[in-house]
Design an enzyme around this catalytic site. Structure first.
Site, PDB file in Angstrom:
ATOM      1  N   GLY A  86       0.833  -1.194   0.000  1.00  0.00           N
ATOM      2  CA  GLY A  86       0.000   0.000   0.000  1.00  0.00           C
ATOM      3  C   GLY A  86       0.865   1.240   0.000  1.00  0.00           C
ATOM      4  O   GLY A  86       2.091   1.174  -0.082  1.00  0.00           O
ATOM      5  N   GLY A  87       0.216   2.407   0.072  1.00  0.00           N
ATOM      6  CA  GLY A  87       0.960   3.656   0.079  1.00  0.00           C
ATOM      7  C   GLY A  87       1.883   3.771   1.278  1.00  0.00           C
ATOM      8  O   GLY A  87       2.894   4.466   1.239  1.00  0.00           O
ATOM      9  N   PRO A 137       4.892  -2.248   2.499  1.00  0.00           N
ATOM     10  CA  PRO A 137       4.477  -3.637   2.279  1.00  0.00           C
ATOM     11  C   PRO A 137       3.851  -4.278   3.511  1.00  0.00           C
ATOM     12  O   PRO A 137       3.996  -3.799   4.632  1.00  0.00           O
ATOM     13  CB  PRO A 137       5.803  -4.326   1.932  1.00  0.00           C
ATOM     14  CG  PRO A 137       6.839  -3.531   2.664  1.00  0.00           C
ATOM     15  CD  PRO A 137       6.352  -2.104   2.662  1.00  0.00           C
ATOM     16  N   VAL A 138       3.136  -5.394   3.273  1.00  0.00           N
ATOM     17  CA  VAL A 138       2.542  -6.209   4.336  1.00  0.00           C
ATOM     18  C   VAL A 138       3.084  -7.625   4.187  1.00  0.00           C
ATOM     19  O   VAL A 138       3.134  -8.160   3.081  1.00  0.00           O
ATOM     20  CB  VAL A 138       1.000  -6.217   4.254  1.00  0.00           C
ATOM     21  CG1 VAL A 138       0.410  -7.072   5.369  1.00  0.00           C
ATOM     22  CG2 VAL A 138       0.459  -4.804   4.323  1.00  0.00           C
ATOM     23  N   ASP A 172     -12.290   5.684   4.179  1.00  0.00           N
ATOM     24  CA  ASP A 172     -11.694   4.957   3.052  1.00  0.00           C
ATOM     25  C   ASP A 172     -12.292   3.557   2.955  1.00  0.00           C
ATOM     26  O   ASP A 172     -11.585   2.575   2.751  1.00  0.00           O
ATOM     27  CB  ASP A 172     -10.175   4.875   3.196  1.00  0.00           C
ATOM     28  CG  ASP A 172      -9.486   4.502   1.877  1.00  0.00           C
ATOM     29  OD1 ASP A 172     -10.092   4.741   0.818  1.00  0.00           O
ATOM     30  OD2 ASP A 172      -8.367   3.974   1.920  1.00  0.00           O
TER      31      ASP A 172
END
Length: 806
Positions: A499-500, A503-504, A615
């Site tokens: 994501g902005g 990382p995950v 969001d």
């Protein structure tokens, strides 16, 4: 009177015979010719069986030359293939015939203008124009093609055509632009596949590359690419030892094509009968960052910032004066060249389109083992990355000579590790070396260093303002070493999202518990704010339909959040995949809708805090092992006071397609903003279609407009996903659609509260009001401005986030 009638009939008959004599083939069109037959170019044509395409002679406007070509039958002349593009005919007196099994185009003096290239001799050749626009040559009675026009494209790629390389035929199919709009001869621009190194598509002006798509990265192209599935076309990329090609199929009842225009722009367009024109979906290059090497060697381009160009960390402009004038082509050079066995290391750059990966610049290994060590042992290696292999597993790719044509792509980029001198590495690495050295020398000195590091860490945390009120956070603090072990040192094979913020990774704790670790990307101020906000908010929330934050970790420059692991990823992983969508039956979809509604009701009314998510979208709905939904990603959430109903912001954040009109236009958000987003999600779940990018051949409405149109016409059930056939009761489905439309009404005051939404979904006896026209009910037209990219960021700082499931 009888004689007059007889004479009239005779006149009509003679007129008919004259017409047939003048235009024999155009009156009775055929789709093929056999040996011994021919086509007279001035009067005769081939028409495919379903009358989709025509083969014949044409003459571009304002020219005296004639060409044999293929064009659409029912679309104003759009030529898709030209045979004799570089050998034009001065007049139209030409014949297409057979000679030795080959098709031959002869001039009036029997000069050969063009011929097919098959080397096989057949006794009974037949040439046929197929309904997909392919002119094929085969033996009578056989379906095996001896030659086909699809293997020799002009400037257009049609559905079913292949763009790329075939080892069997030794063909590297590419598009070649027309020289001008009235001259189909071969122009300067070509678009095709570069097979040296990793496969990548390029546009070239002669031998100079003007645009480069990201390299093939095992299962997809690095960075954004036109070759992704949309509502109007279904792409396929095949890569093996024998062939590497791209092809596509258009959606049903839709005419679509790719083309390379005379100015070197490659793009996709489709035909709309109502508009009587071709509409461009996008053209590449789409912005300055798409232009090949725009920032020069070792430069990096970011379209959403000013200036566009910057140097990779550890590098500086070769000509600072040029950069001040926004002349970037000179590129960057190292600040410190001590990168050969002088304590150098690597710095990760996240979310980028990988650099040019042609053969002279890269080395590809099919093993991931010691990729970093292999690059470090070779003083010429500039950077490395880990790639997913199409056969399964992971491999290693290393760059040499230069790094060029890199751009930031927050939505679909990869990580690259760039080699830097020791002086350019993070202070974390340098201090660790100092600590180890001092520990060996003296226990007392090591204690002093540790004390200094602890003090530095405290100052660092406060300086970065990761969170300034740690006493407010009621969460466990995880040990960094434990996280390292759990994620296999943040191994690429453990990476499950991006994501902005960064990382995950998936991890497994010593007790066997599976976790998801969100790692803040280096230099991401937005990510720091989001992570801090998420910890402060979600640590106080507990609900079965909210993802559970287990704890956090701060270690020197590392900031990590630890969540429960969701094995089924996010809802979009299933909902927008043509194969996986069938796994979501109606009962599961309805349970997911109600689960999201209950989670949102908890945020709006039942928790200790009143939270506006801001969001809410399908990719932020995670699914546990039983497919129950959990709302995630609270980095953009805002807390409301009990008596607060609406507030205003100057910085709009969220995701296009889910944000309410009052929020996007004026910056006002409230609970009703979340309810609008929930309504969009509900309609996406029942239809299996995305709101943003939705396409329908009969109109230019988005999904909300399409749903409203069907509702208004009394055909609402046509919105339902076709994979749900016979799974739902009509009344139940209609109730869900009606609730969705009530939630997306343009006036926020007319949208129902969340408690009312839950009641409407769970109770069949509750009376529902009639919905009004939704917000963003758009009769949109696809942009004809070819140089605009498909996705552009708005000027009011709308943040587009595409955080993948984890």
């Amino acid at each position: 009177m009888g004689k007059l009638i007889w004479r009239y009939k005779v006149s009509i008959f003679l007129f008919f015979l004259t017409t047939v004599a003048l235009f024999p083939r155009k009156s009775f069109a055929i789709d093929s010719i056999k040996a011994g037959e021919s086509i007279n170019g001035s009067t005769q044509i081939l028409v495919s069986a379903q009358k989709n395409f025509v083969l014949g002679m044409f003459s571009p406007k304002d020219t005296k030359f004639h060409y044999l070509g293929i064009w659409y039958k029912n679309i104003p002349q759009t030529v898709v293939w030209v045979a004799n593009r570089d050998e034009p005919l001065v007049n139209s007196s030409a014949r297409l015939t057979f000679n030795g099994g080959n098709l031959i185009l002869l001039s009036e003096r029997d000069g050969i203008l063009w011929s097919s290239t098959t080397s096989k001799f057949v006794k009974e050749p037949i040439a046929q124009l197929l309904d997909n626009g392919n002119l094929v040559l085969r033996e009578f009675g056989s379906e095996n093609y001896l030659w086909e026009s699809f293997n020799y494209p002009s400037d257009t790629l049609l559905p079913g055509m292949k763009l790329g390389w075939d080892s069997g035929t030794r063909l590297n199919r590419k598009l070649t632009a027309w020289k001008s709009s009235n001259d189909p001869s071969s122009g300067d621009f070509t678009y095709g596949m570069d097979l040296g190194g990793l496969p990548q598509f390029e546009t070239r002006n002669g031998s100079v590359t003007t645009y480069r798509g990201g390299p093939w990265f095992g299962s997809r192209f690095s960075g954004t690419s036109p070759f992704r599935e949309t509502a109007i076309h279904y792409p396929r990329f095949n890569y093996s030892a024998n062939e590497a090609f791209f092809s596509f199929e258009s959606a049903k009842n839709l005419t679509g094509r790719y083309a390379l225009d005379t100015e070197g722009y490659f793009g996709q367009s489709y035909w709309i009968d109502d508009g009587n024109d071709w509409y461009s979906l996008y053209k590449l290059p789409g912005d300055d960052c798409d232009k090949y090497g725009h920032c020069g060697n070792f430069g990096i381009c970011t379209y959403s910032v000013i200036p566009l160009c910057d140097c990779i960390h550890g590098f500086q402009p070769e000509s600072p004066d040029d950069w001040k004038k926004k002349i970037w082509s000179g590129g960057c050079v190292r600040r410190d060249n001590q990168t050969c066995k002088n304590g150098e290391g690597f710095k990760r750059i996240s979310s980028v389109k990988l650099p040019d990966s042609s053969g002279k610049l890269v080395n590809v290994n099919t093993s991931i083992h010691d990729c970093e060590a292999a690059c470090l042992s070779n003083c010429s290696c500039l950077a490395y990355a880990i790639m997913e292999l199409s056969t399964g597993g992971y491999g290693c790719i290393m760059w040499f000579q230069k790094l060029v044509d890199i751009r930031i792509l927050p939505d679909n980029g990869q990580d690259i590790y760039v080699r830097l001198a020791a002086s350019e590495l993070d202070s974390t690495n340098r201090k660790l070396i100092v600590v180890l050295s001092v520990c060996i020398a003296s226990l007392i000195s090591s204690l002093v260093v540790v004390a200094c590091l602890i003090s530095w860490r405290r100052r660092r945390v406060e300086g970065n303002e990761v969170w300034s009120q740690e006493n407010e956070v009621e969460m466990p603090l995880y040990d960094f070493t434990m996280i390292i072990t759990a994620t296999n040192n943040f191994s690429f094979s453990n990476k499950i999202g991006e994501g902005g913020f960064g990382p995950v990774y998936k991890g497994v704790l010593p007790c066997g518990q599976e976790i998801a670790v969100k790692r803040l990307a280096e230099g991401s101020s937005q990510g720091q704010n989001e992570l801090r906000n998420e910890v402060l908010l979600i640590s106080k929330l507990q609900h079965r339909n909210l993802v559970k934050l287990l704890g956090f970790c701060i270690h020197q420059q590392e900031t990590l959040l630890v969540y429960e692991y969701m094995p089924n990823k996010s809802l979009d992983y299933f909902l927008f995949d043509n194969k996986k969508r069938s796994l979501l039956n109606w009962k599961k979809r309805r349970d997911i809708i109600i689960g999201i509604a209950r989670g949102l009701l908890y945020l709006h009314r039942d928790s200790r805090l009143i939270i506006i998510h801001r969001d809410l979208k399908v990719s932020n709905i995670l699914l546990d092992n039983e497919m129950y939904p959990k709302i995630s990603d609270f980095g953009m959430a805002r807390m409301f006071a009990e008596d607060q109903t609406m507030t205003h912001t100057k910085r709009v954040v969220g995701t296009y397609g889910y944000m309410s009109p009052e929020y996007v236009i004026d910056g006002y958000f409230s609970m009703k903003s979340d309810i609008f987003s929930f309504g969009v999600i509900l309609l996406e779940i029942v239809s299996g279609k995305k709101n943003r990018g939705f396409f329908h051949p009969d109109h230019q409405l988005n999904l909300l407009g399409h749903a409203w149109k069907l509702w208004d016409e009394g055909n609402a059930l046509e919105l339902m996903d076709e994979t749900l056939k016979d799974q739902f009761q009509n009344s139940e489905a209609l109730r869900c659609i009606q609730v969705g439309l009530l939630c997306v009404q343009e006036n926020p005051e007319e949208r129902p509260a969340m408690w009312s939404v839950v009641s409407m979904l769970e109770s069949e006896n509750m009376l529902l009001s009639l919905p009004k026209q939704p917000g963003f009910y758009t009769q949109r037209m696809i942009s004809k401005i070819h140089k605009l990219p498909v996705e552009t960021r708005s000027s009011n700082e709308v943040t587009v986030t595409l955080l993948h499931g984890r």
